[in-house]
Design a protein around this motif. Structure first.
Motif, mmCIF file in Angstrom:
data_model
loop_
_atom_site.group_PDB
_atom_site.id
_atom_site.type_symbol
_atom_site.label_atom_id
_atom_site.label_comp_id
_atom_site.label_asym_id
_atom_site.label_seq_id
_atom_site.Cartn_x
_atom_site.Cartn_y
_atom_site.Cartn_z
ATOM 1 N N LEU A 13 15.778 -12.821 -61.854
ATOM 2 C CA LEU A 13 15.210 -12.821 -62.956
ATOM 3 C C LEU A 13 15.830 -11.498 -63.791
ATOM 4 N N ASP A 14 15.758 -11.621 -64.938
ATOM 5 C CA ASP A 14 15.823 -10.210 -65.875
ATOM 6 C C ASP A 14 14.747 -10.422 -66.515
ATOM 7 N N VAL A 15 13.654 -9.496 -66.858
ATOM 8 C CA VAL A 15 12.645 -9.487 -67.914
ATOM 9 C C VAL A 15 13.211 -8.928 -68.853
ATOM 10 N N LEU A 51 10.317 1.333 -56.714
ATOM 11 C CA LEU A 51 8.476 1.374 -56.764
ATOM 12 C C LEU A 51 8.897 -0.379 -57.053
ATOM 13 N N GLY A 52 9.317 -1.002 -57.263
ATOM 14 C CA GLY A 52 9.384 -2.065 -56.964
ATOM 15 C C GLY A 52 9.638 -2.829 -55.564
ATOM 16 N N TYR A 53 10.427 -1.827 -55.332
ATOM 17 C CA TYR A 53 10.865 -2.425 -53.800
ATOM 18 C C TYR A 53 10.313 -1.414 -52.362
ATOM 19 N N SER A 78 6.206 1.578 -75.586
ATOM 20 C CA SER A 78 6.529 0.272 -74.503
ATOM 21 C C SER A 78 5.531 0.707 -73.747
ATOM 22 N N LYS A 79 5.430 2.017 -73.381
ATOM 23 C CA LYS A 79 4.223 1.540 -72.254
ATOM 24 C C LYS A 79 2.529 1.054 -73.181
ATOM 25 N N THR A 80 2.542 2.129 -74.027
ATOM 26 C CA THR A 80 1.078 1.599 -74.569
ATOM 27 C C THR A 80 1.213 0.425 -74.693
ATOM 28 N N ARG A 139 9.615 10.304 -57.278
ATOM 29 C CA ARG A 139 11.203 10.441 -57.085
ATOM 30 C C ARG A 139 12.317 8.954 -56.955
ATOM 31 N N THR A 140 12.299 8.525 -57.443
ATOM 32 C CA THR A 140 13.219 7.553 -58.106
ATOM 33 C C THR A 140 14.230 7.119 -59.163
ATOM 34 N N ASP A 141 14.897 6.184 -59.005
ATOM 35 C CA ASP A 141 16.435 6.757 -59.815
ATOM 36 C C ASP A 141 15.954 7.352 -61.273
ATOM 37 N N ALA A 191 11.179 -4.901 -75.003
ATOM 38 C CA ALA A 191 11.759 -5.557 -74.569
ATOM 39 C C ALA A 191 12.010 -6.103 -73.005
ATOM 40 N N THR A 192 12.176 -4.983 -72.528
ATOM 41 C CA THR A 192 11.813 -4.701 -71.011
ATOM 42 C C THR A 192 10.335 -4.937 -70.325
ATOM 43 N N ASN A 193 10.133 -3.859 -71.228
ATOM 44 C CA ASN A 193 8.945 -3.288 -70.555
ATOM 45 C C ASN A 193 7.538 -3.978 -71.525
ATOM 46 N N ALA A 220 12.460 -5.837 -58.479
ATOM 47 C CA ALA A 220 12.078 -5.353 -57.188
ATOM 48 C C ALA A 220 13.581 -4.734 -56.058
ATOM 49 N N SER A 221 14.874 -4.527 -56.827
ATOM 50 C CA SER A 221 15.900 -4.041 -56.194
ATOM 51 C C SER A 221 16.002 -2.398 -56.012
ATOM 52 N N ARG A 222 15.467 -1.918 -56.581
ATOM 53 C CA ARG A 222 15.146 -0.755 -55.565
ATOM 54 C C ARG A 222 14.056 0.631 -56.272
ATOM 55 N N ASN A 249 0.378 -3.886 -63.981
ATOM 56 C CA ASN A 249 1.226 -3.265 -64.816
ATOM 57 C C ASN A 249 1.313 -2.085 -64.691
ATOM 58 N N VAL A 250 2.480 -1.892 -64.168
ATOM 59 C CA VAL A 250 3.248 -0.408 -64.296
ATOM 60 C C VAL A 250 3.774 0.103 -65.501
ATOM 61 N N SER A 251 2.578 0.781 -65.689
ATOM 62 C CA SER A 251 2.740 2.076 -66.965
ATOM 63 C C SER A 251 2.798 2.643 -66.774
ATOM 64 N N SER A 252 2.678 3.991 -67.292
ATOM 65 C CA SER A 252 2.727 5.619 -67.358
ATOM 66 C C SER A 252 1.957 6.527 -68.215
HETATM 67 N N1 LIG Z 1 9.139 6.575 -61.421
HETATM 68 C C1 LIG Z 1 8.514 7.535 -62.056
HETATM 69 O O1 LIG Z 1 8.179 8.546 -62.824
HETATM 70 C C2 LIG Z 1 7.563 6.915 -62.638
HETATM 71 C C3 LIG Z 1 6.545 7.053 -63.856
HETATM 72 C C4 LIG Z 1 5.839 6.142 -64.546
HETATM 73 C C5 LIG Z 1 6.057 5.479 -64.416
HETATM 74 N N2 LIG Z 1 7.163 4.779 -64.027
HETATM 75 C C6 LIG Z 1 7.816 3.154 -64.133
HETATM 76 O O2 LIG Z 1 7.167 2.179 -62.591
HETATM 77 C C7 LIG Z 1 8.167 1.174 -63.263
HETATM 78 C C8 LIG Z 1 9.761 1.418 -61.448
HETATM 79 O O3 LIG Z 1 10.625 2.522 -62.021
HETATM 80 P P1 LIG Z 1 11.318 3.242 -60.989
HETATM 81 O O4 LIG Z 1 10.723 4.687 -61.259
HETATM 82 O O5 LIG Z 1 11.279 2.695 -59.816
HETATM 83 O O6 LIG Z 1 12.794 3.143 -62.206
HETATM 84 P P2 LIG Z 1 13.676 2.850 -61.227
HETATM 85 O O7 LIG Z 1 13.833 3.106 -59.818
HETATM 86 O O8 LIG Z 1 15.160 2.758 -62.737
HETATM 87 O O9 LIG Z 1 14.246 1.420 -61.305
HETATM 88 C C9 LIG Z 1 13.699 0.472 -62.256
HETATM 89 C C10 LIG Z 1 13.286 -1.488 -61.632
HETATM 90 O O10 LIG Z 1 13.482 -2.450 -63.147
HETATM 91 C C11 LIG Z 1 14.017 -2.936 -62.599
HETATM 92 N N3 LIG Z 1 14.468 -2.992 -64.382
HETATM 93 C C12 LIG Z 1 14.851 -3.021 -64.980
HETATM 94 N N4 LIG Z 1 15.862 -3.348 -66.227
HETATM 95 C C13 LIG Z 1 15.613 -4.439 -66.135
HETATM 96 C C14 LIG Z 1 15.457 -5.885 -66.474
HETATM 97 N N5 LIG Z 1 16.049 -6.393 -67.394
HETATM 98 N N6 LIG Z 1 14.591 -6.802 -65.500
HETATM 99 C C15 LIG Z 1 14.666 -7.305 -63.999
HETATM 100 N N7 LIG Z 1 14.299 -5.303 -63.494
HETATM 101 C C16 LIG Z 1 14.888 -4.634 -64.529
HETATM 102 C C17 LIG Z 1 15.656 -2.309 -62.393
HETATM 103 O O11 LIG Z 1 16.522 -2.784 -61.648
HETATM 104 P P3 LIG Z 1 18.626 -3.052 -61.560
HETATM 105 O O12 LIG Z 1 18.110 -2.443 -59.815
HETATM 106 O O13 LIG Z 1 18.754 -4.334 -61.669
HETATM 107 O O14 LIG Z 1 18.268 -1.779 -62.603
HETATM 108 C C18 LIG Z 1 14.910 -1.325 -61.321
HETATM 109 O O15 LIG Z 1 15.018 -3.049 -60.127
HETATM 110 C C19 LIG Z 1 8.698 1.240 -64.321
HETATM 111 O O16 LIG Z 1 8.012 0.772 -64.836
HETATM 112 C C20 LIG Z 1 9.185 2.194 -64.800
HETATM 113 O O17 LIG Z 1 8.861 2.816 -66.190
HETATM 114 C C21 LIG Z 1 8.689 5.272 -63.519
#
Ligand SMILES: NC(=O)c1ccc[n+]([C@@H]2O[C@H](COP(=O)([O-])OP(=O)(O)OC[C@H]3O[C@@H](n4cnc5c(N)ncnc54)[C@H](OP(=O)(O)O)[C@@H]3O)[C@@H](O)[C@H]2O)c1
Length: 236
Positions: free
Chosen positions: A58-60, A14-16, A162-164, A193-195, A114-116, A10-12, A141-144
């Protein structure tokens, strides 16, 4: 009783945005993240807007961290309405590896898994009993789309695998939820458009969270054990 949601990663990104949107819809939101101190300013700003949010560590990717989080959450709140397993990494071409399947390192697959995948599995395993206790809950579950077997490609193997597998996590817990009002679904946010998604992605963050919010707030009798984008079913 006020509805309560846990959002991981939730730090940044989609989670934020999901946390903020759920809080705007009246949820208390536990924003689970690796480094709550780093996000304290943002959390305070949300609180100033009367949003009921709190950050928890939480570190998942670490089982010990998941166990500590689950125990602290159970002690503090004792019930749970919504779990959004959002935290994720995409490191196929950052991890000294390469997007080619022939260059994918086993360590990249293990770290990504481990993470996904394992993280969402263990966290759901720990928190699911709180939903069983209430007889209801929503798990997202935020998959892809990159995990879709029907559209598989030969690059970014670690992320795809990992996503499958996360979609299997969805189905096994959905099976356990049947007969109760516990609905468990995978959603694809699209390319956002995220990191992670990068500046060239086709969707803004509000378009990205639409499907997550839909699955998190499904009415009783809504779908479970499915894979959706924007509320529409997509093939596995
Ligand atoms: N963006 C896309 O186009 C897209 C498309 C399909 C699916 N998704 C899925 O959407 C979800 C969110 O993606 P996003 O685009 O928002 O990515 P993001 O901007 O890179 O953010 C990823 C988030 O996951 C956290 N994270 C990573 N490893 C972690 C861990 N071990 N424990 C706890 N938190 C952890 C990060 O925390 P830190 O700040 O601590 O690093 C950050 O808050 C992901 O599951 C991604 O696979 C994204």
């Amino acid at each position: 009783m006020k509805k309560i949601a846990v959002v991981t990663g939730a730090s940044r990104g989609l989670g934020y945005a999901t946390s903020e949107a759920l809080a705007q819809r009246g949820f208390k939101v536990v924003m689970a993240m690796r480094d709550p101190e780093k996000s304290q300013k943002q959390i305070n700003a949300m609180k100033m807007k009367d949003l009921d949010v709190v950050a928890m560590k939480l570190d998942v990717s670490q089982e010990k961290s998941i166990n500590e989080f689950a125990e602290a959450f159970r002690r503090e709140y004792g019930y749970l309405d919504v779990l959004v397993n959002n935290a994720g990494i995409f490191i196929d071409d950052e991890d000294g590896g390469n997007k080619s399947v022939f260059k994918t390192k086993s360590s990249t697959i293990q770290k990504t898994f481990a993470t996904n995948t394992l993280g969402p599995f263990l966290l759901t395993q720990k928190l699911f009993p709180l939903m069983q206790q209430e007889g209801s809950g929503r798990i997202v579950n935020v998959s892809s789309g990159m995990g879709q077997l029907s559209e598989m490609d030969g690059n970014y193997a670690a992320y795809r695998i990992s996503k499958t597998a996360l979609n299997v996590v969805t189905q096994v817990f959905a099976a356990e939820g049947k007969g109760h009002d516990i609905l468990v679904n995978s959603i694809c946010p699209g390319w956002v458009r995220t990191d992670m998604g990068g500046a060239g992605a086709s969707r803004d963050i509000n378009q990205g969270i639409k499907g997550i919010l839909w699955a998190a707030t499904l009415p009783k009798g809504g779908p479970t054990g499915g894979f959706f984008r924007d509320g529409d079913a997509i093939p596995w």
